[in-house]
Design a protein around this motif. Structure first.
Motif, PDB file in Angstrom:
ATOM      1  N   HIS A 277      -5.185  46.177 -23.605  1.00 28.76           N
ATOM      2  CA  HIS A 277      -5.153  44.982 -22.752  1.00 28.76           C
ATOM      3  C   HIS A 277      -6.398  44.139 -22.992  1.00 28.76           C
ATOM      4  CE1 HIS A 277      -1.629  46.193 -20.623  1.00 28.76           C
ATOM      5  NE2 HIS A 277      -2.151  47.399 -20.460  1.00 28.76           N
ATOM      6  N   ASP A 325      -2.495  29.948 -15.589  1.00 29.11           N
ATOM      7  CA  ASP A 325      -1.974  31.311 -15.572  1.00 29.11           C
ATOM      8  C   ASP A 325      -2.911  32.179 -16.414  1.00 29.11           C
ATOM      9  OD1 ASP A 325      -0.681  33.659 -15.673  1.00 29.11           O
ATOM     10  OD2 ASP A 325       1.250  32.859 -16.375  1.00 29.11           O
ATOM     11  N   ASP A 327      -2.819  35.180 -17.086  1.00 31.43           N
ATOM     12  CA  ASP A 327      -2.132  36.130 -17.972  1.00 31.43           C
ATOM     13  C   ASP A 327      -1.885  35.540 -19.355  1.00 31.43           C
ATOM     14  OD1 ASP A 327      -2.053  38.206 -16.215  1.00 31.43           O
ATOM     15  OD2 ASP A 327      -0.119  37.625 -15.353  1.00 31.43           O
ATOM     16  N   ASP A 328      -1.916  34.195 -19.442  1.00 36.75           N
ATOM     17  CA  ASP A 328      -1.731  33.557 -20.756  1.00 36.75           C
ATOM     18  C   ASP A 328      -2.726  34.105 -21.774  1.00 36.75           C
ATOM     19  OD1 ASP A 328       0.296  31.961 -20.008  1.00 36.75           O
ATOM     20  OD2 ASP A 328      -0.827  30.062 -20.065  1.00 36.75           O
ATOM     21  N   TYR A 329      -3.917  34.417 -21.277  1.00 37.87           N
ATOM     22  CA  TYR A 329      -4.969  34.839 -22.205  1.00 37.87           C
ATOM     23  C   TYR A 329      -4.507  36.052 -23.019  1.00 37.87           C
ATOM     24  CZ  TYR A 329      -9.301  36.491 -24.166  1.00 37.87           C
ATOM     25  OH  TYR A 329     -10.238  36.919 -25.055  1.00 37.87           O
ATOM     26  N   GLU A 330      -4.126  37.108 -22.330  1.00 37.06           N
ATOM     27  CA  GLU A 330      -3.672  38.308 -23.064  1.00 37.06           C
ATOM     28  C   GLU A 330      -2.328  38.050 -23.757  1.00 37.06           C
ATOM     29  OE1 GLU A 330      -3.942  42.147 -21.216  1.00 37.06           O
ATOM     30  OE2 GLU A 330      -1.950  42.715 -21.930  1.00 37.06           O
ATOM     31  N   ASN A 331      -1.431  37.348 -23.069  1.00 39.48           N
ATOM     32  CA  ASN A 331      -0.086  37.151 -23.634  1.00 39.48           C
ATOM     33  C   ASN A 331      -0.115  36.341 -24.916  1.00 39.48           C
ATOM     34  OD1 ASN A 331       0.939  38.588 -21.546  1.00 39.48           O
ATOM     35  ND2 ASN A 331       1.544  36.801 -20.323  1.00 39.48           N
ATOM     36  N   ILE A 332      -1.078  35.444 -25.034  1.00 39.74           N
ATOM     37  CA  ILE A 332      -1.161  34.616 -26.248  1.00 39.74           C
ATOM     38  C   ILE A 332      -2.104  35.254 -27.270  1.00 39.74           C
ATOM     39  CG2 ILE A 332      -1.963  32.373 -27.139  1.00 39.74           C
ATOM     40  CD1 ILE A 332      -0.962  31.150 -24.465  1.00 39.74           C
ATOM     41  N   ARG A 334      -3.526  38.370 -27.699  1.00 42.16           N
ATOM     42  CA  ARG A 334      -3.351  39.696 -28.298  1.00 42.16           C
ATOM     43  C   ARG A 334      -2.338  39.651 -29.448  1.00 42.16           C
ATOM     44  NH1 ARG A 334      -0.767  44.539 -27.799  1.00 42.16           N
ATOM     45  NH2 ARG A 334      -2.141  46.334 -28.105  1.00 42.16           N
ATOM     46  N   PRO A 335      -1.146  39.065 -29.247  1.00 41.89           N
ATOM     47  CA  PRO A 335      -0.213  38.977 -30.395  1.00 41.89           C
ATOM     48  C   PRO A 335      -0.768  38.140 -31.544  1.00 41.89           C
ATOM     49  CG  PRO A 335       0.893  38.383 -28.337  1.00 41.89           C
ATOM     50  CD  PRO A 335      -0.541  38.587 -27.993  1.00 41.89           C
ATOM     51  N   SER A 390       1.771  29.944 -35.015  1.00 35.55           N
ATOM     52  CA  SER A 390       2.851  30.851 -34.601  1.00 35.55           C
ATOM     53  C   SER A 390       3.760  31.143 -35.770  1.00 35.55           C
ATOM     54  CB  SER A 390       3.654  30.223 -33.470  1.00 35.55           C
ATOM     55  OG  SER A 390       4.199  29.004 -33.919  1.00 35.55           O
TER      56      SER A 390
END
Ligand SMILES: Cc1cc2nc3c(=O)[nH]c(=O)nc-3n(C[C@H](O)[C@H](O)[C@H](O)COP(=O)(O)OP(=O)(O)OC[C@H]3O[C@@H](n4cnc5c(N)ncnc54)[C@H](O)[C@@H]3O)c2cc1C
Length: 390
Positions: A277, A325, A327-332, A334-335, A390
């Protein structure tokens, strides 16, 4: 102790950029660094176009370029035959970025530059010699402990490197693996461009031992080269660092006997790891604290700076009560790290070390074909420069 908006742990290049980006957005920031001075041993230097764009936004880019070297191209070579296989030219990125080149500036220069800016800002403080020992958080705030001292903030950015205390205190796994060989960096004044005709970023494949050659400015701006090698898996650290082995390596990259003196040696373990995470509650991981990779291609530090920039914008919006948001930080991020940094650095390493002759020939043919085809040349550079998103 006054509560801050953001505490950044670690004054490496990523932490200092995170702190400066937050401070320039008007947030109150404390930067805590364990060491009494910034480590200036040779580490990363390659700065990709999107990172230069961020440094421009931070008002640092002119100084950054002035104390570094600009490299418009990078090259692949076959080391045993000294044949140049392919040249990639960042000029092809005109229109995609304001900076169609990389800049080779040693990472400690960036950290020191950002610290100097922070020290001139009333809403920022920098505390060197302050190792963070533990972190606690509840729904409302985070408390950072540095021995007996306690600091509180709305949010914390853990930019404290690969062995991150912040990551460990959050109990976040660092998933991945460590390569069996180590990387050796020999810093020398020998002029490889004059001797071999190579450019300031040259990757030399060899089935027995590859070499990457980079020129940096040095603190005196007089210029020096870093030659990076893999060690043998069965080679001890002592052997790799011995004068005889270092001189033998320099001989294998065509340095004549009288010129085999060197300025500095750096031997380090290399990993491919990504934190499970990038965020836990009010605490975020950035840079090497969140991911580590082999340095071939110059991507890890760059991705860390992109994270610092992205996170500063998200925290700023959240702290101002705007729509954000977190959560965008990890959601964007990390991938993105897995797809562009981990995958490319592993592929870059394999390209250099390929042992099987038919596969080597195939990889070289592929590089030549990419360099010769304008569309593929640009597409390759877009990925290599972390401009493709992307
Ligand atoms: C030996 C070595 C050689 C490398 N060589 C290359 C290379 O040739 N090319 C390349 O592209 N990349 C290289 N890298 C990787 C590159 O240096 C990193 O990607 C980059 O340093 C990451 O920056 P960072 O700010 O995230 O972490 P770091 O630069 O590691 O900075 C972390 C900072 O946090 C501080 N800190 C640690 N713990 C605490 C604590 N508990 N409290 C407060 N502060 C703390 C540290 O003192 C340090 O200043 C190398 C890395 C290493 C370790």
């Amino acid at each position: 102790m006054q509560r801050r908006n953001v505490i950044v742990v670690g004054a490496g290049p990523v932490g200092t950029v995170a702190a400066l980006a937050c401070a320039r957005r008007g947030l109150s920031v404390t930067l805590l660094e364990a060491q009494a001075r910034i480590d200036d041993s040779p580490r990363a230097s390659t700065t990709q176009p999107p990172t230069l764009e961020i440094l421009a936004e931070l008002g640092l880019v002119d100084e950054y370029i002035r104390v570094g070297l600009t490299a418009r191209t990078f090259e692949f070579w076959d080391r045993p035959t000294l044949e140049r296989i392919a040249v990639f030219d960042f000029e092809r990125l005109h229109g995609e970025t304001d900076f169609p080149f990389v800049v080779q500036t040693e990472q400690h220069k960036l950290a020191n530059m950002a610290i100097a800016r922070l020290r001139s800002m009333p809403n920022a403080e920098v505390l060197l010699g302050t190792p963070v020992t533990a972190i606690e958080q509840d729904e409302d705030l985070v408390t950072v402990m540095a021995g007996e001292r306690r600091f509180t903030a709305d949010y914390v950015v853990g930019a404290d490197g690969g062995r991150s205390t912040v990551r460990k205190s959050l109990g976040i796994e660092f998933e991945g693996y460590t390569w069996p060989e180590r990387f050796l960096v020999i810093t020398t004044k020998f002029d490889f461009a004059a001797a071999l005709g190579c450019c300031f970023r040259s990757y030399m494949a060899d089935p027995s031992e590859w070499t990457n050659l980079f020129k940096v400015a040095g603190d005196d701006l007089k210029g020096r080269w870093r030659a990076v090698f893999n060690t043998r898996e069965d080679e001890s650290d002592e052997e790799a660092l011995s004068d005889a082995a270092v001189r033998a390596r320099l001989a294998r990259i065509y340095v004549p006997e009288p010129a085999r003196d060197y300025l500095h040696l750096n031997l380090y373990n290399v990993h491919q790891r990504v934190a499970r995470h990038f965020r836990k509650g009010r605490v975020f991981l950035c840079g090497d604290a969140a991911h580590v990779n082999n340095p071939i291609g110059g991507l890890g530090l760059n991705s860390g700076i992109h994270e610092a920039w992205h996170l500063s914008a998200l925290l700023n919006r959240a702290l101002r009560g705007e729509n954000a948001d977190l959560d965008d930080y990890e959601n964007i991020r990390r991938p993105l790290n897995i797809k562009y940094v981990q995958e490319q650095t592993v592929a870059n390493k394999k390209r250099l070390e390929e042992r099987e002759p038919a596969q080597r020939a195939k990889r070289f043919a592929e590089l030549r074909a990419m360099a010769d085809d304008p569309r593929r040349h640009k597409a390759f550079l877009m990925r290599a420069a972390l401009l493709e998103r992307s």
